[in-house]
Motif scaffolding. Structure first.
Motif, PDB file in Angstrom:
ATOM      1  N   UNK A 180       3.858   5.943  -5.506  1.00  0.00           N
ATOM      2  CA  UNK A 180       3.439   5.892  -6.928  1.00  0.00           C
ATOM      3  C   UNK A 180       2.394   7.011  -7.288  1.00  0.00           C
ATOM      4  N   UNK A 181       1.431   7.087  -6.628  1.00  0.00           N
ATOM      5  CA  UNK A 181       0.250   7.851  -6.753  1.00  0.00           C
ATOM      6  C   UNK A 181       0.539   9.426  -6.571  1.00  0.00           C
ATOM      7  N   UNK A 182       1.552   9.764  -5.415  1.00  0.00           N
ATOM      8  CA  UNK A 182       1.745  11.158  -5.026  1.00  0.00           C
ATOM      9  C   UNK A 182       2.058  11.887  -6.162  1.00  0.00           C
ATOM     10  N   UNK A 183       2.497  11.487  -7.344  1.00  0.00           N
ATOM     11  CA  UNK A 183       2.716  12.566  -8.579  1.00  0.00           C
ATOM     12  C   UNK A 183       1.382  13.283  -8.902  1.00  0.00           C
ATOM     13  N   UNK A 184       0.395  12.537  -8.781  1.00  0.00           N
ATOM     14  CA  UNK A 184      -0.827  13.046  -9.199  1.00  0.00           C
ATOM     15  C   UNK A 184      -1.824  13.306  -8.148  1.00  0.00           C
ATOM     16  N   UNK A 185      -1.589  12.814  -6.836  1.00  0.00           N
ATOM     17  CA  UNK A 185      -2.681  13.113  -5.773  1.00  0.00           C
ATOM     18  C   UNK A 185      -1.631  13.688  -4.593  1.00  0.00           C
ATOM     19  N   UNK A 186      -2.548  14.529  -3.937  1.00  0.00           N
ATOM     20  CA  UNK A 186      -2.137  15.095  -2.590  1.00  0.00           C
ATOM     21  C   UNK A 186      -2.487  14.049  -1.612  1.00  0.00           C
ATOM     22  N   UNK A 187      -1.905  13.420  -0.716  1.00  0.00           N
ATOM     23  CA  UNK A 187      -2.286  12.205  -0.090  1.00  0.00           C
ATOM     24  C   UNK A 187      -2.307  12.484   1.371  1.00  0.00           C
ATOM     25  N   UNK A 215       8.603   7.999   1.341  1.00  0.00           N
ATOM     26  CA  UNK A 215       9.142   9.179   0.500  1.00  0.00           C
ATOM     27  C   UNK A 215       8.482  10.381   0.412  1.00  0.00           C
ATOM     28  N   UNK A 216       9.121  11.465   0.459  1.00  0.00           N
ATOM     29  CA  UNK A 216       8.462  12.700   0.003  1.00  0.00           C
ATOM     30  C   UNK A 216       7.534  13.063   0.977  1.00  0.00           C
ATOM     31  N   UNK A 217       7.215  12.678   2.328  1.00  0.00           N
ATOM     32  CA  UNK A 217       6.304  12.856   3.196  1.00  0.00           C
ATOM     33  C   UNK A 217       6.719  14.107   4.310  1.00  0.00           C
ATOM     34  N   UNK A 250       0.993  -1.003  -0.273  1.00  0.00           N
ATOM     35  CA  UNK A 250      -0.086  -0.013   0.015  1.00  0.00           C
ATOM     36  C   UNK A 250       0.947   1.202   0.008  1.00  0.00           C
ATOM     37  N   UNK A 251       1.961   1.156   0.781  1.00  0.00           N
ATOM     38  CA  UNK A 251       2.804   2.240   0.811  1.00  0.00           C
ATOM     39  C   UNK A 251       3.440   2.550  -0.639  1.00  0.00           C
ATOM     40  N   UNK A 252       3.891   1.579  -1.218  1.00  0.00           N
ATOM     41  CA  UNK A 252       4.367   1.723  -2.637  1.00  0.00           C
ATOM     42  C   UNK A 252       3.418   2.148  -3.464  1.00  0.00           C
ATOM     43  N   UNK A 253       2.157   1.851  -3.224  1.00  0.00           N
ATOM     44  CA  UNK A 253       1.148   2.412  -4.466  1.00  0.00           C
ATOM     45  C   UNK A 253       1.038   3.882  -4.129  1.00  0.00           C
ATOM     46  N   UNK A 254       0.966   4.310  -2.728  1.00  0.00           N
ATOM     47  CA  UNK A 254       0.504   5.300  -2.530  1.00  0.00           C
ATOM     48  C   UNK A 254       1.938   6.519  -2.786  1.00  0.00           C
TER      49      UNK A 254
END
Length: 74
Positions: free
Chosen positions: A45-52, A66-68, A39-43
């Motif tokens: 990856x998604x952070x390029x398009x989403x603010x999580x 990463x980048x948190x 799940x962390x890996x998917x998040x």
């Protein structure tokens, strides 16, 4: 499955609408280490398009993302 479906929908909408906010709660607090890491890996990856935003009482499980940026409340 719920979180993955929401993540896929958010990524799909972000492609046409621009960056989106994606909020994750502690739904996966009892998940095993392998699924949690995936799940962390998917998040990540998604952070390029989403603010999580992750709302959790178990912040130690998300250290190393990463980048948190971390904000503690209370």
């Amino acid at each position: 499955l719920y979180v993955l479906t929401r993540l896929a929908l958010a990524k799909y909408l972000a492609e046409s609408e621009g960056p989106m906010l994606f909020v994750v709660d502690d739904r996966l607090v009892n998940t095993d280490q392998v699924r949690h890491r995936r799940l962390i890996e998917l998040l990540e990856e998604a952070e390029a398009h989403l603010q999580i935003v992750i709302l959790t009482c178990h912040q130690q499980r998300y250290r190393g993302v990463q980048n948190a940026t971390y904000h503690a409340m209370g």
